[in-house]
Design an enzyme around this catalytic site. Sequence first.
Site, PDB file in Angstrom:
ATOM      1  N   TYR A 148       0.743  -1.209  -0.012  1.00 45.69           N
ATOM      2  CA  TYR A 148      -0.187  -0.059  -0.102  1.00 45.69           C
ATOM      3  C   TYR A 148       0.958   1.300  -0.003  1.00 45.69           C
ATOM      4  O   TYR A 148       1.948   1.045   0.522  1.00 45.69           O
ATOM      5  CB  TYR A 148      -0.863  -0.075   1.222  1.00 45.69           C
ATOM      6  N   CYS A 149       0.472   2.227  -0.589  1.00 46.87           N
ATOM      7  CA  CYS A 149       1.221   3.484  -0.739  1.00 46.87           C
ATOM      8  C   CYS A 149       2.499   3.243  -1.539  1.00 46.87           C
ATOM      9  O   CYS A 149       3.376   3.613  -0.915  1.00 46.87           O
ATOM     10  CB  CYS A 149       1.290   4.349   0.433  1.00 46.87           C
ATOM     11  N   PRO A 150       2.566   2.659  -2.660  1.00 50.28           N
ATOM     12  CA  PRO A 150       4.066   2.193  -2.738  1.00 50.28           C
ATOM     13  C   PRO A 150       4.486   3.427  -3.516  1.00 50.28           C
ATOM     14  O   PRO A 150       4.019   4.444  -4.146  1.00 50.28           O
ATOM     15  CB  PRO A 150       3.382   1.351  -4.290  1.00 50.28           C
TER      16      PRO A 150
END
Length: 284
Positions: A148-150
């Site tokens: 997540y939130c790469p």
Amino acid sequence: MDKALELLRQDTWRLIDQTALGPHFHALQSFGTDDTLCASVGAGLAPATARAWVHHDTVVLGIQDTKLPYIKDGLAYLEQNGYQYIVRNSGGLAVVLDEGVLNLSLILPETDKGIDINRGYEAMWHLIQRLFSDFPNQIEAREITGSYCPGSFDLSIDGKKFAGISQRRLRKGVAVQIYLGVFGSGSDRAGLLREFYSRSKKGEHTKFVYPDVNPAVMASLSELFGTELTVTDVMLRLMMFLKQNSGQLVAGYLNGEEISLFEQYYERMAERNSKFLKQIESSQ
């Protein structure tokens, strides 16, 4: 990397430790505080500052997350699982914060030469490498697909992400911010956001590409090192590093001028969040 290392060496480091303020310490206050510190450090009213904090059971959304087609359903799911949520003013997408996640900001003044974005990211990466140099594991900085939130400066060990870095620039101040999964289950946190995106998107095509979260690629440092770390352990490591890389290390809180600034920036964050939530309510 040498220029990045220079950022970590300061005549004075001020450390603001807000890791033990408890569950009533709201995330809006943190973003208001970092903006305040950017303004004060950038104006030379305060030295370079490291601020550490913990928020309990909070999902911090990015602005793009508010545009998910069924965001109401996703937010309802977070609430059902005991999470509050806010929308942040820096880039990126949703992240999960809880008592096992340590957040750290390095607030630095923009000198005449400036601090380019990669230099800020590399400084934080180097800091984390130094803090845990007694472990044999190699800490890499590269995008971890399925996290997540790469981002290109995801921090990982053996392909499993434990931290993400962002930046905020304001009034000649730069805040390099990181969330560190210190203990707890990285995959459980990822599972929460996987379900959030599933309920918020419902398989619809969107212009913006949201992450297809894979819980198997997320972990905490305790899981990766095979030893139980605590937030206090990491704070002791941080204090030792700052002491070794400064003429003096001072502990403190906001000074008088900063307290006045904080009221403005906190109010701005609160109003922005209220506006986003109203937009969500009216759009569905």
